[in-house]
Design a protein around this motif. Sequence first.
Motif, PDB file in Angstrom:
ATOM      1  N   VAL A  66       0.855  -1.192   0.000  1.00 29.77           N
ATOM      2  CA  VAL A  66       0.000   0.000   0.000  1.00 29.77           C
ATOM      3  C   VAL A  66       0.888   1.238   0.000  1.00 29.77           C
ATOM      4  O   VAL A  66       1.909   1.272   0.686  1.00 29.77           O
ATOM      5  N   ARG A  67       0.493   2.256  -0.762  1.00 28.20           N
ATOM      6  CA  ARG A  67       1.162   3.558  -0.754  1.00 28.20           C
ATOM      7  C   ARG A  67       0.114   4.637  -0.491  1.00 28.20           C
ATOM      8  O   ARG A  67      -0.935   4.639  -1.120  1.00 28.20           O
ATOM      9  N   PHE A  68       0.401   5.561   0.446  1.00 29.59           N
ATOM     10  CA  PHE A  68      -0.562   6.632   0.703  1.00 29.59           C
ATOM     11  C   PHE A  68       0.146   7.923   1.103  1.00 29.59           C
ATOM     12  O   PHE A  68       1.256   7.908   1.642  1.00 29.59           O
ATOM     13  N   GLY A  69      -0.511   9.045   0.827  1.00 32.27           N
ATOM     14  CA  GLY A  69       0.036  10.351   1.145  1.00 32.27           C
ATOM     15  C   GLY A  69      -0.321  10.774   2.564  1.00 32.27           C
ATOM     16  O   GLY A  69      -1.370  10.385   3.088  1.00 32.27           O
ATOM     17  N   VAL A  70       0.553  11.563   3.185  1.00 31.56           N
ATOM     18  CA  VAL A  70       0.321  12.044   4.547  1.00 31.56           C
ATOM     19  C   VAL A  70       0.554  13.554   4.632  1.00 31.56           C
ATOM     20  O   VAL A  70       1.534  14.081   4.102  1.00 31.56           O
ATOM     21  N   ILE A  71      -0.376  14.234   5.317  1.00 31.80           N
ATOM     22  CA  ILE A  71      -0.319  15.680   5.548  1.00 31.80           C
ATOM     23  C   ILE A  71      -0.755  15.915   6.990  1.00 31.80           C
ATOM     24  O   ILE A  71      -1.704  15.279   7.459  1.00 31.80           O
ATOM     25  N   ALA A  72      -0.093  16.830   7.674  1.00 30.67           N
ATOM     26  CA  ALA A  72      -0.492  17.137   9.050  1.00 30.67           C
ATOM     27  C   ALA A  72      -0.550  18.646   9.271  1.00 30.67           C
ATOM     28  O   ALA A  72       0.262  19.397   8.732  1.00 30.67           O
ATOM     29  N   ASP A  73      -1.542  19.066  10.038  1.00 24.30           N
ATOM     30  CA  ASP A  73      -1.623  20.442  10.548  1.00 24.30           C
ATOM     31  C   ASP A  73      -1.487  21.506   9.460  1.00 24.30           C
ATOM     32  O   ASP A  73      -0.567  22.319   9.468  1.00 24.30           O
ATOM     33  N   ILE A  74      -2.427  21.478   8.535  1.00 25.58           N
ATOM     34  CA  ILE A  74      -2.515  22.529   7.513  1.00 25.58           C
ATOM     35  C   ILE A  74      -2.811  23.860   8.203  1.00 25.58           C
ATOM     36  O   ILE A  74      -2.244  24.893   7.892  1.00 25.58           O
ATOM     37  N   GLN A  75      -3.758  23.834   9.107  1.00 33.80           N
ATOM     38  CA  GLN A  75      -4.116  24.931  10.021  1.00 33.80           C
ATOM     39  C   GLN A  75      -4.346  26.254   9.294  1.00 33.80           C
ATOM     40  O   GLN A  75      -3.909  27.318   9.750  1.00 33.80           O
ATOM     41  N   TYR A  76      -5.049  26.174   8.174  1.00 34.68           N
ATOM     42  CA  TYR A  76      -5.342  27.381   7.400  1.00 34.68           C
ATOM     43  C   TYR A  76      -6.282  28.307   8.166  1.00 34.68           C
ATOM     44  O   TYR A  76      -7.202  27.870   8.863  1.00 34.68           O
ATOM     45  N   ALA A  77      -6.051  29.606   8.018  1.00 31.90           N
ATOM     46  CA  ALA A  77      -6.965  30.637   8.527  1.00 31.90           C
ATOM     47  C   ALA A  77      -6.745  31.902   7.725  1.00 31.90           C
ATOM     48  O   ALA A  77      -5.618  32.192   7.294  1.00 31.90           O
ATOM     49  N   ASP A  78      -7.789  32.641   7.523  1.00 30.55           N
ATOM     50  CA  ASP A  78      -7.690  33.924   6.838  1.00 30.55           C
ATOM     51  C   ASP A  78      -7.342  34.985   7.876  1.00 30.55           C
ATOM     52  O   ASP A  78      -8.164  35.820   8.267  1.00 30.55           O
ATOM     53  N   LYS A  79      -6.094  34.916   8.350  1.00 31.96           N
ATOM     54  CA  LYS A  79      -5.632  35.884   9.346  1.00 31.96           C
ATOM     55  C   LYS A  79      -4.129  36.074   9.202  1.00 31.96           C
ATOM     56  O   LYS A  79      -3.452  35.292   8.521  1.00 31.96           O
ATOM     57  N   ASP A  80      -3.623  37.100   9.852  1.00 29.89           N
ATOM     58  CA  ASP A  80      -2.204  37.442   9.716  1.00 29.89           C
ATOM     59  C   ASP A  80      -1.303  36.395  10.363  1.00 29.89           C
ATOM     60  O   ASP A  80      -1.726  35.652  11.260  1.00 29.89           O
ATOM     61  N   ASP A  81      -0.067  36.367   9.888  1.00 27.33           N
ATOM     62  CA  ASP A  81       0.924  35.429  10.420  1.00 27.33           C
ATOM     63  C   ASP A  81       1.158  35.697  11.905  1.00 27.33           C
ATOM     64  O   ASP A  81       1.003  36.826  12.391  1.00 27.33           O
ATOM     65  N   HIS A  82       1.578  34.635  12.599  1.00 26.36           N
ATOM     66  CA  HIS A  82       1.936  34.780  14.006  1.00 26.36           C
ATOM     67  C   HIS A  82       3.129  33.891  14.306  1.00 26.36           C
ATOM     68  O   HIS A  82       3.034  32.665  14.194  1.00 26.36           O
ATOM     69  N   GLY A  83       4.253  34.507  14.642  1.00 26.30           N
ATOM     70  CA  GLY A  83       5.459  33.731  14.906  1.00 26.30           C
ATOM     71  C   GLY A  83       5.878  32.949  13.674  1.00 26.30           C
ATOM     72  O   GLY A  83       6.050  33.517  12.588  1.00 26.30           O
ATOM     73  N   SER A  84       6.028  31.639  13.816  1.00 24.56           N
ATOM     74  CA  SER A  84       6.445  30.792  12.689  1.00 24.56           C
ATOM     75  C   SER A  84       5.250  30.212  11.937  1.00 24.56           C
ATOM     76  O   SER A  84       5.430  29.382  11.040  1.00 24.56           O
ATOM     77  N   ARG A  85       4.047  30.646  12.280  1.00 28.91           N
ATOM     78  CA  ARG A  85       2.835  30.126  11.628  1.00 28.91           C
ATOM     79  C   ARG A  85       2.318  31.113  10.588  1.00 28.91           C
ATOM     80  O   ARG A  85       1.966  32.250  10.909  1.00 28.91           O
ATOM     81  N   TYR A  86       2.247  30.631   9.356  1.00 30.42           N
ATOM     82  CA  TYR A  86       1.828  31.451   8.224  1.00 30.42           C
ATOM     83  C   TYR A  86       0.516  30.885   7.703  1.00 30.42           C
ATOM     84  O   TYR A  86       0.496  30.034   6.819  1.00 30.42           O
ATOM     85  N   TYR A  87      -0.567  31.380   8.268  1.00 31.26           N
ATOM     86  CA  TYR A  87      -1.877  30.764   8.089  1.00 31.26           C
ATOM     87  C   TYR A  87      -2.363  30.785   6.643  1.00 31.26           C
ATOM     88  O   TYR A  87      -2.817  29.770   6.111  1.00 31.26           O
TER      89      TYR A  87
END
Length: 297
Positions: free
Chosen positions: A28-49
Amino acid sequence: MVKTNCYSLLICLLLLVHGMAKGQEPIVRFGVIADIQYADKDDHGSRYYRNSLEKMDSCIVNLNQEKLAFNVVFGDLVDQGPKDLSPVMEHLKKLKAPYRNVLGNHDYVNVSDREMLYKQFDMPAPYYAFEKASWMFIVLNTNEVSEYGSKAGSSFQKEWQDLAAGLKKEGRKNVLPWNGGISSLQLIWLENQLKKAQKTKKNVLVFSHHPLFPETGYEALNNREILNIVEKYPNVKGLVSGHHHAGNFAYYHKLPSITLEGMIETSKENAYGVIELYPNKIVLTGRGRMTSRTLNF
């Protein structure tokens, strides 16, 4: 006679090489993604929403070039609850292979109907299991028993209060507003799924948002209860989670526990990967910040 023997030997060698190559093909082969954490708001620290949508674009293009059975998103699709979910789901629908979602703590922000939240994330249930080839994949909901995920006056809230009080007495560091655990009912369900997998001779991977191990303060509240059940079943080959954006890895006894790096971190560098399951190993090929690993079993 010599020519015949040489010819027979050549055929045997070719069959042997073919058999070895065939044995090295992933089941089996599968893709993995974690913590997209999208938001329509300004960046904060190392998080670029807002940048998460651009990262999803390149991630999806790349994953669509792979031959995958499915893709898994390990929770926190959004930062501030379902109000920002629509563009993320529209992106996920561009994936050629089906996607499977896991609920994260940020997905519960400003949610009134917690029990039905899973439907907005296109999930069959808050926690569920599915099978592919000789593998079973168990998706836990580690937000079920938590301050933010339990409805006031519910049995889940009572379980959370009792669990949190006990953990504080023990001096545990994971009793934090963004951590949660699973209910006694989900623990029973988990063991039933593991018994089913054992009976049908399927290997198992357990997926969750909160890590089950190591214990760094990010782990699920009742991670030890979960691990006590999981370790009874040798067909469980690994634990995969998100939540801790820096990523992590440790063995719980002989069971590998992978914490995937979060996509939300950094302005440009992405984080996603492909997991390949073989008869004797797990191979994670990371892209961007995601760490590549080969785990033999």
